[in-house]
Design a protein around this motif. Sequence first.
Motif, PDB file in Angstrom:
ATOM      1  N   ARG A 145       5.925  10.176  15.350  1.00  0.00           N
ATOM      2  CA  ARG A 145       6.190  10.866  14.077  1.00  0.00           C
ATOM      3  C   ARG A 145       7.699  10.908  13.806  1.00  0.00           C
ATOM      4  O   ARG A 145       8.167  10.592  12.715  1.00  0.00           O
ATOM      5  N   TRP A 174       9.046   7.496  12.838  1.00  0.00           N
ATOM      6  CA  TRP A 174       8.714   7.132  11.460  1.00  0.00           C
ATOM      7  C   TRP A 174       9.695   7.805  10.493  1.00  0.00           C
ATOM      8  O   TRP A 174      10.252   7.168   9.592  1.00  0.00           O
ATOM      9  N   ARG A 210      -7.600   1.717  -3.579  1.00  0.00           N
ATOM     10  CA  ARG A 210      -7.976   2.179  -2.237  1.00  0.00           C
ATOM     11  C   ARG A 210      -8.802   3.459  -2.250  1.00  0.00           C
ATOM     12  O   ARG A 210      -9.307   3.872  -1.216  1.00  0.00           O
ATOM     13  N   LEU A 248       3.107   5.872  -3.012  1.00  0.00           N
ATOM     14  CA  LEU A 248       4.241   6.742  -3.385  1.00  0.00           C
ATOM     15  C   LEU A 248       4.472   6.734  -4.893  1.00  0.00           C
ATOM     16  O   LEU A 248       4.743   7.779  -5.497  1.00  0.00           O
ATOM     17  N   PHE A 292       9.180  15.620   1.502  1.00  0.00           N
ATOM     18  CA  PHE A 292       7.794  15.150   1.470  1.00  0.00           C
ATOM     19  C   PHE A 292       7.467  14.329   2.724  1.00  0.00           C
ATOM     20  O   PHE A 292       6.455  14.567   3.399  1.00  0.00           O
ATOM     21  N   PHE A 293       8.335  13.388   3.067  1.00  0.00           N
ATOM     22  CA  PHE A 293       8.070  12.543   4.238  1.00  0.00           C
ATOM     23  C   PHE A 293       8.005  13.384   5.517  1.00  0.00           C
ATOM     24  O   PHE A 293       7.149  13.176   6.368  1.00  0.00           O
ATOM     25  N   ARG A 336       0.827  -1.221   0.000  1.00  0.00           N
ATOM     26  CA  ARG A 336       0.000   0.000   0.000  1.00  0.00           C
ATOM     27  C   ARG A 336       0.854   1.260   0.000  1.00  0.00           C
ATOM     28  O   ARG A 336       0.594   2.186  -0.769  1.00  0.00           O
ATOM     29  N   LEU A 337       1.865   1.313   0.859  1.00  0.00           N
ATOM     30  CA  LEU A 337       2.713   2.509   0.896  1.00  0.00           C
ATOM     31  C   LEU A 337       3.475   2.668  -0.423  1.00  0.00           C
ATOM     32  O   LEU A 337       3.577   3.775  -0.955  1.00  0.00           O
ATOM     33  N   ARG A 393      -7.116   8.082   7.477  1.00  0.00           N
ATOM     34  CA  ARG A 393      -6.718   6.673   7.580  1.00  0.00           C
ATOM     35  C   ARG A 393      -5.749   6.423   8.738  1.00  0.00           C
ATOM     36  O   ARG A 393      -5.573   5.281   9.158  1.00  0.00           O
ATOM     37  N   LEU A 403      -5.123  10.541   3.890  1.00  0.00           N
ATOM     38  CA  LEU A 403      -4.146   9.931   4.800  1.00  0.00           C
ATOM     39  C   LEU A 403      -4.384  10.279   6.256  1.00  0.00           C
ATOM     40  O   LEU A 403      -4.210   9.448   7.144  1.00  0.00           O
ATOM     41  N   TYR A 407      -2.636   2.927  -6.388  1.00  0.00           N
ATOM     42  CA  TYR A 407      -3.194   3.119  -5.042  1.00  0.00           C
ATOM     43  C   TYR A 407      -4.625   3.646  -5.118  1.00  0.00           C
ATOM     44  O   TYR A 407      -5.541   3.095  -4.507  1.00  0.00           O
ATOM     45  N   ILE A 423      -0.608   8.657  17.016  1.00  0.00           N
ATOM     46  CA  ILE A 423       0.626   9.243  16.474  1.00  0.00           C
ATOM     47  C   ILE A 423       0.928  10.557  17.198  1.00  0.00           C
ATOM     48  O   ILE A 423       0.314  11.591  16.919  1.00  0.00           O
TER      49      ILE A 423
HETATM   50  C1  HEM Z   1       3.914   9.888  11.193  1.00  0.00           C
HETATM   51  C2  HEM Z   1       4.118   8.608  11.462  1.00  0.00           C
HETATM   52  C3  HEM Z   1       3.332   7.507  10.790  1.00  0.00           C
HETATM   53  C4  HEM Z   1       2.856   6.397  11.410  1.00  0.00           C
HETATM   54  C5  HEM Z   1       3.028   6.037  12.873  1.00  0.00           C
HETATM   55  C6  HEM Z   1       2.156   5.621  10.405  1.00  0.00           C
HETATM   56  C7  HEM Z   1       1.531   4.405  10.649  1.00  0.00           C
HETATM   57  C8  HEM Z   1       0.792   3.701   9.729  1.00  0.00           C
HETATM   58  C9  HEM Z   1       0.149   2.446   9.989  1.00  0.00           C
HETATM   59  C10 HEM Z   1       0.212   1.693  11.316  1.00  0.00           C
HETATM   60  C11 HEM Z   1      -0.490   2.071   8.858  1.00  0.00           C
HETATM   61  C12 HEM Z   1      -1.310   0.792   8.616  1.00  0.00           C
HETATM   62  C13 HEM Z   1      -0.516  -0.134   7.759  1.00  0.00           C
HETATM   63  C14 HEM Z   1      -1.379  -0.763   6.687  1.00  0.00           C
HETATM   64  O1  HEM Z   1      -2.017  -1.773   6.992  1.00  0.00           O
HETATM   65  O2  HEM Z   1      -1.386  -0.258   5.554  1.00  0.00           O
HETATM   66  C15 HEM Z   1      -0.252   3.101   7.872  1.00  0.00           C
HETATM   67  C16 HEM Z   1      -0.760   3.086   6.607  1.00  0.00           C
HETATM   68  C17 HEM Z   1      -0.386   3.969   5.623  1.00  0.00           C
HETATM   69  N1  HEM Z   1       0.488   5.021   5.765  1.00  0.00           N
HETATM   70 FE1  HEM Z   1       1.322   5.658   7.478  1.00  0.00          FE
HETATM   71  N2  HEM Z   1       2.216   6.254   9.207  1.00  0.00           N
HETATM   72  C18 HEM Z   1       2.943   7.412   9.380  1.00  0.00           C
HETATM   73  C19 HEM Z   1       3.274   8.304   8.411  1.00  0.00           C
HETATM   74  C20 HEM Z   1       2.988   8.168   7.071  1.00  0.00           C
HETATM   75  C21 HEM Z   1       3.475   9.027   6.027  1.00  0.00           C
HETATM   76  C22 HEM Z   1       4.432  10.195   6.246  1.00  0.00           C
HETATM   77  C23 HEM Z   1       2.941   8.581   4.864  1.00  0.00           C
HETATM   78  C24 HEM Z   1       3.106   9.107   3.471  1.00  0.00           C
HETATM   79  C25 HEM Z   1       4.248   9.409   2.983  1.00  0.00           C
HETATM   80  C26 HEM Z   1       2.125   7.426   5.170  1.00  0.00           C
HETATM   81  C27 HEM Z   1       1.421   6.700   4.249  1.00  0.00           C
HETATM   82  C28 HEM Z   1       0.622   5.620   4.534  1.00  0.00           C
HETATM   83  C29 HEM Z   1      -0.211   4.931   3.570  1.00  0.00           C
HETATM   84  C30 HEM Z   1      -0.357   5.276   2.097  1.00  0.00           C
HETATM   85  C31 HEM Z   1      -0.857   3.910   4.254  1.00  0.00           C
HETATM   86  C32 HEM Z   1      -1.899   2.930   3.707  1.00  0.00           C
HETATM   87  C33 HEM Z   1      -3.289   3.481   4.004  1.00  0.00           C
HETATM   88  C34 HEM Z   1      -4.390   2.574   3.532  1.00  0.00           C
HETATM   89  O3  HEM Z   1      -4.609   2.495   2.304  1.00  0.00           O
HETATM   90  O4  HEM Z   1      -5.067   1.969   4.360  1.00  0.00           O
HETATM   91  N3  HEM Z   1       2.176   7.205   6.522  1.00  0.00           N
HETATM   92  N4  HEM Z   1       0.528   4.071   8.428  1.00  0.00           N
END
Ligand code: HEM
Length: 125
Positions: free
Chosen positions: A85, A88, A66, A52, A112-113, A47-48, A74, A71, A62, A80
């Motif tokens: 943060r 990550w 999805r 991206l 970006f991140f 997914r990530l 979600r 974001l 994506y 967080i």
């Molecule tokens: C700030 C700290 C962050 C934490 C603790 C965090 C945590 C998480 C967690 C636990 C998931 C669920 C994993 C899954 O099953 O897909 C997730 C999903 C995701 N995260 Fe993060 N994330 C963070 C930052 C970011 C950033 C900076 C991005 C983008 C560059 C990002 C993009 C995504 C995306 C695209 C998903 C999948 C969402 C979906 O379609 O359900 N995350 N994140």
Amino acid sequence: MDEQDIYLVIGEEGFRRLIAAFYRQVPSDSILGPMYPPDDLAGAEQRLGDFLIGRFGGPPRYIEQRGHPRLRMRHARFPIDHTARDRWVLLMGNALDETGLPEAADAILRGFFDDVATMMVNRAV
Ligand code: HEM
């Protein structure tokens, strides 16, 4: 370099190497490890990566699978705070160091991140 050119320059392979290097660190991380689904880390990685790739000029897989990223919404179910943060961003920084992408792509992705991670903060402290 334009953001939309990153996919042209690093390709699917560049993104997949980066995301794999990030997720390799997640399970053993004391803060992030417990948040991610232990039985679906491969799915989370996918997914990530898809997100991206679509965001930086590649195929929009994506959004096709999805829908709109939304974001912040979600991430609302994950606690967080600034520490999470920063962790990550640290792990993604390690992944960027390890992957060694071309300088211009690396700089855009780091910025970006950093910005998006700040937007995901949903708890005080
Ligand atoms: C700030 C700290 C962050 C934490 C603790 C965090 C945590 C998480 C967690 C636990 C998931 C669920 C994993 C899954 O099953 O897909 C997730 C999903 C995701 N995260 Fe993060 N994330 C963070 C930052 C970011 C950033 C900076 C991005 C983008 C560059 C990002 C993009 C995504 C995306 C695209 C998903 C999948 C969402 C979906 O379609 O359900 N995350 N994140």
